[in-house]
Motif scaffolding. Structure first.
Motif, PDB file in Angstrom:
ATOM      1  N   LEU A  40       0.849  -1.185   0.000  1.00  0.00           N
ATOM      2  CA  LEU A  40       0.000   0.000   0.000  1.00  0.00           C
ATOM      3  C   LEU A  40       0.891   1.244   0.000  1.00  0.00           C
ATOM      4  CD1 LEU A  40      -2.869   1.165   0.153  1.00  0.00           C
ATOM      5  CD2 LEU A  40      -2.732   1.009   2.650  1.00  0.00           C
ATOM      6  N   VAL A  41       0.748   2.056  -1.047  1.00  0.00           N
ATOM      7  CA  VAL A  41       1.569   3.267  -1.203  1.00  0.00           C
ATOM      8  C   VAL A  41       0.685   4.491  -0.960  1.00  0.00           C
ATOM      9  CG1 VAL A  41       3.048   4.584  -2.757  1.00  0.00           C
ATOM     10  CG2 VAL A  41       3.036   2.082  -2.879  1.00  0.00           C
ATOM     11  N   SER A  55      -4.354  19.850  -3.036  1.00  0.00           N
ATOM     12  CA  SER A  55      -4.661  18.868  -1.991  1.00  0.00           C
ATOM     13  C   SER A  55      -5.109  17.562  -2.646  1.00  0.00           C
ATOM     14  CB  SER A  55      -5.769  19.390  -1.071  1.00  0.00           C
ATOM     15  OG  SER A  55      -5.337  20.506  -0.325  1.00  0.00           O
ATOM     16  N   HIS A  56      -4.656  16.444  -2.107  1.00  0.00           N
ATOM     17  CA  HIS A  56      -4.988  15.159  -2.737  1.00  0.00           C
ATOM     18  C   HIS A  56      -4.734  14.003  -1.781  1.00  0.00           C
ATOM     19  CE1 HIS A  56      -0.596  15.617  -3.556  1.00  0.00           C
ATOM     20  NE2 HIS A  56      -0.593  14.320  -3.250  1.00  0.00           N
ATOM     21  N   PHE A  57      -5.298  12.873  -2.135  1.00  0.00           N
ATOM     22  CA  PHE A  57      -5.018  11.594  -1.471  1.00  0.00           C
ATOM     23  C   PHE A  57      -4.868  10.553  -2.563  1.00  0.00           C
ATOM     24  CE2 PHE A  57      -6.958   7.874   1.098  1.00  0.00           C
ATOM     25  CZ  PHE A  57      -5.703   7.408   1.427  1.00  0.00           C
ATOM     26  N   ASN A  58      -3.629  10.255  -2.913  1.00  0.00           N
ATOM     27  CA  ASN A  58      -3.318   9.238  -3.911  1.00  0.00           C
ATOM     28  C   ASN A  58      -2.862   7.980  -3.193  1.00  0.00           C
ATOM     29  OD1 ASN A  58      -3.770  11.279  -5.783  1.00  0.00           O
ATOM     30  ND2 ASN A  58      -1.602  11.725  -6.066  1.00  0.00           N
ATOM     31  N   TRP A  59      -3.405   6.851  -3.581  1.00  0.00           N
ATOM     32  CA  TRP A  59      -3.027   5.602  -2.925  1.00  0.00           C
ATOM     33  C   TRP A  59      -3.134   4.450  -3.922  1.00  0.00           C
ATOM     34  CZ3 TRP A  59      -7.269   2.265  -2.785  1.00  0.00           C
ATOM     35  CH2 TRP A  59      -8.525   2.858  -2.945  1.00  0.00           C
ATOM     36  N   LYS A  60      -2.286   3.480  -3.727  1.00  0.00           N
ATOM     37  CA  LYS A  60      -2.245   2.324  -4.623  1.00  0.00           C
ATOM     38  C   LYS A  60      -1.963   1.082  -3.801  1.00  0.00           C
ATOM     39  CE  LYS A  60       1.346   1.767  -7.229  1.00  0.00           C
ATOM     40  NZ  LYS A  60       2.358   1.938  -8.310  1.00  0.00           N
ATOM     41  N   ARG A  64      -6.427  -5.397  -7.408  1.00  0.00           N
ATOM     42  CA  ARG A  64      -6.726  -4.786  -8.697  1.00  0.00           C
ATOM     43  C   ARG A  64      -7.944  -3.864  -8.613  1.00  0.00           C
ATOM     44  NH1 ARG A  64      -7.533  -8.131 -14.415  1.00  0.00           N
ATOM     45  NH2 ARG A  64      -7.207  -6.340 -15.798  1.00  0.00           N
ATOM     46  N   TYR A  65      -7.827  -2.713  -9.216  1.00  0.00           N
ATOM     47  CA  TYR A  65      -8.860  -1.668  -9.269  1.00  0.00           C
ATOM     48  C   TYR A  65      -9.036  -0.919  -7.956  1.00  0.00           C
ATOM     49  CZ  TYR A  65     -10.092  -4.309 -13.474  1.00  0.00           C
ATOM     50  OH  TYR A  65     -10.048  -4.975 -14.673  1.00  0.00           O
ATOM     51  N   MET A  66      -8.404  -1.362  -6.879  1.00  0.00           N
ATOM     52  CA  MET A  66      -8.529  -0.671  -5.602  1.00  0.00           C
ATOM     53  C   MET A  66      -7.369   0.303  -5.429  1.00  0.00           C
ATOM     54  SD  MET A  66     -11.298  -1.630  -4.022  1.00  0.00           S
ATOM     55  CE  MET A  66     -12.090  -1.666  -5.637  1.00  0.00           C
ATOM     56  N   ALA A  67      -7.427   1.414  -6.189  1.00  0.00           N
ATOM     57  CA  ALA A  67      -6.410   2.459  -6.156  1.00  0.00           C
ATOM     58  C   ALA A  67      -7.058   3.749  -6.630  1.00  0.00           C
ATOM     59  CB  ALA A  67      -5.226   2.099  -7.042  1.00  0.00           C
ATOM     60  N   ALA A  68      -6.450   4.879  -6.310  1.00  0.00           N
ATOM     61  CA  ALA A  68      -7.038   6.148  -6.738  1.00  0.00           C
ATOM     62  C   ALA A  68      -6.001   7.263  -6.699  1.00  0.00           C
ATOM     63  CB  ALA A  68      -8.223   6.518  -5.856  1.00  0.00           C
ATOM     64  N   SER A  83     -12.504   7.656  -2.949  1.00  0.00           N
ATOM     65  CA  SER A  83     -11.648   7.123  -1.879  1.00  0.00           C
ATOM     66  C   SER A  83     -12.407   6.916  -0.568  1.00  0.00           C
ATOM     67  CB  SER A  83     -10.469   8.069  -1.632  1.00  0.00           C
ATOM     68  OG  SER A  83      -9.554   8.034  -2.693  1.00  0.00           O
ATOM     69  N   THR A  84     -13.427   7.729  -0.343  1.00  0.00           N
ATOM     70  CA  THR A  84     -14.179   7.634   0.906  1.00  0.00           C
ATOM     71  C   THR A  84     -14.656   6.213   1.167  1.00  0.00           C
ATOM     72  OG1 THR A  84     -14.913   9.916   0.630  1.00  0.00           O
ATOM     73  CG2 THR A  84     -16.139   8.548   2.194  1.00  0.00           C
TER      74      THR A  84
END
Length: 232
Positions: A40-41, A55-60, A64-68, A83-84
């Motif tokens: 999880l990044v 402002s942002h919340f990027n995560w990976k 599969r497909y569970m990233a934004a 992301s919520t």
């Protein structure tokens, strides 16, 4: 790695279960050993003083497909990429037990909400003389505090994440808030007694391990790091 992916995939039906009560941290999580994989990044930034397109919340993650790569939608007031609810995949295991601090998820979501939410929850951050960073806010009757080490690092699962119930979602207790809202909260009174440490449930199938690096430059708070899911 396959076991970790299996646990996360099983959790998919629960991503809509909503927020649970904070789970007290347990030293039992330290017995498991991380293999250091990048499961999880996190890449986060929030402006503490105003609406900011940066402002942002990027995560990976490793599902599969569970990233934004996410930010606030100024029209709807919601996150543009969901992301919520999508990040719930990484917050709970298949049995609905938290795998990290629920308050930490709340902190991340300020990056994808209009600044009005930060005002409502009295989100604030300070850099101490020793270099540590303290972040506080109040959400739905619960106060949260995150304290890094002198290098700005918050290590999971055993880093300093604390919480205290100080009221209800509708109104805060008068002993903590002058007007019943988060804006009127005296955090010195909040943290004087009755503080609990929050983290993954000791009964969760896995927990998140790794370092989150906090920086605070003016009103810009950033959090970056790589986390590993560890079976327990």
């Amino acid at each position: 790695m396959q076991k970790k992916l299996f646990f996360l995939l099983l959790a998919f039906p629960l991503i809509m279960i909503g927020c649970s009560k904070p789970a007290e941290s347990s030293n039992a999580t330290t017995k498991a050993v991380s293999d250091g994989s990048e499961d999880l990044v996190i890449d986060y930034q929030v402006n503490l003083s105003m609406d900011d397109p940066a402002s942002h919340f990027n995560w990976k993650g490793n599902v599969r497909y569970m990233a934004a790569e996410d930010k606030a939608d100024t029209v709807s007031g919601a996150s543009t990429e969901g992301s919520t609810h999508l990040f719930m995949m990484y917050l709970y295991d298949v049995e609905g037990k938290p795998t990290m601090s629920t308050g930490l998820r709340g902190l991340f979501l300020f990056g994808v909400n209009p600044h009005a939410q930060a005002i409502h929850d009295n989100l604030n951050a300070s850099k101490m003389d020793d270099g540590s960073i303290v972040v506080q806010f109040v959400h739905r009757g619960t106060a949260y505090r995150f304290t890094t080490d002198s290098k700005g690092v918050l290590s999971l699962p055993d880093g300093s994440i604390e919480y205290r119930s100080i009221g209800t979602p509708q109104e805060l207790k008068s002993e903590f808030s002058t007007d019943g809202t988060a804006a009127g909260v005296d955090f010195d009174k909040v943290w004087s007694t009755g503080v609990k440490k929050e983290g993954p449930s000791p009964e969760a199938m896995y927990f998140w391990d790794g370092d989150l690096k906090f920086t605070l430059e003016g009103d810009i708070l950033t959090i970056n790091g790589v986390l590993t899911s560890v079976e327990q």
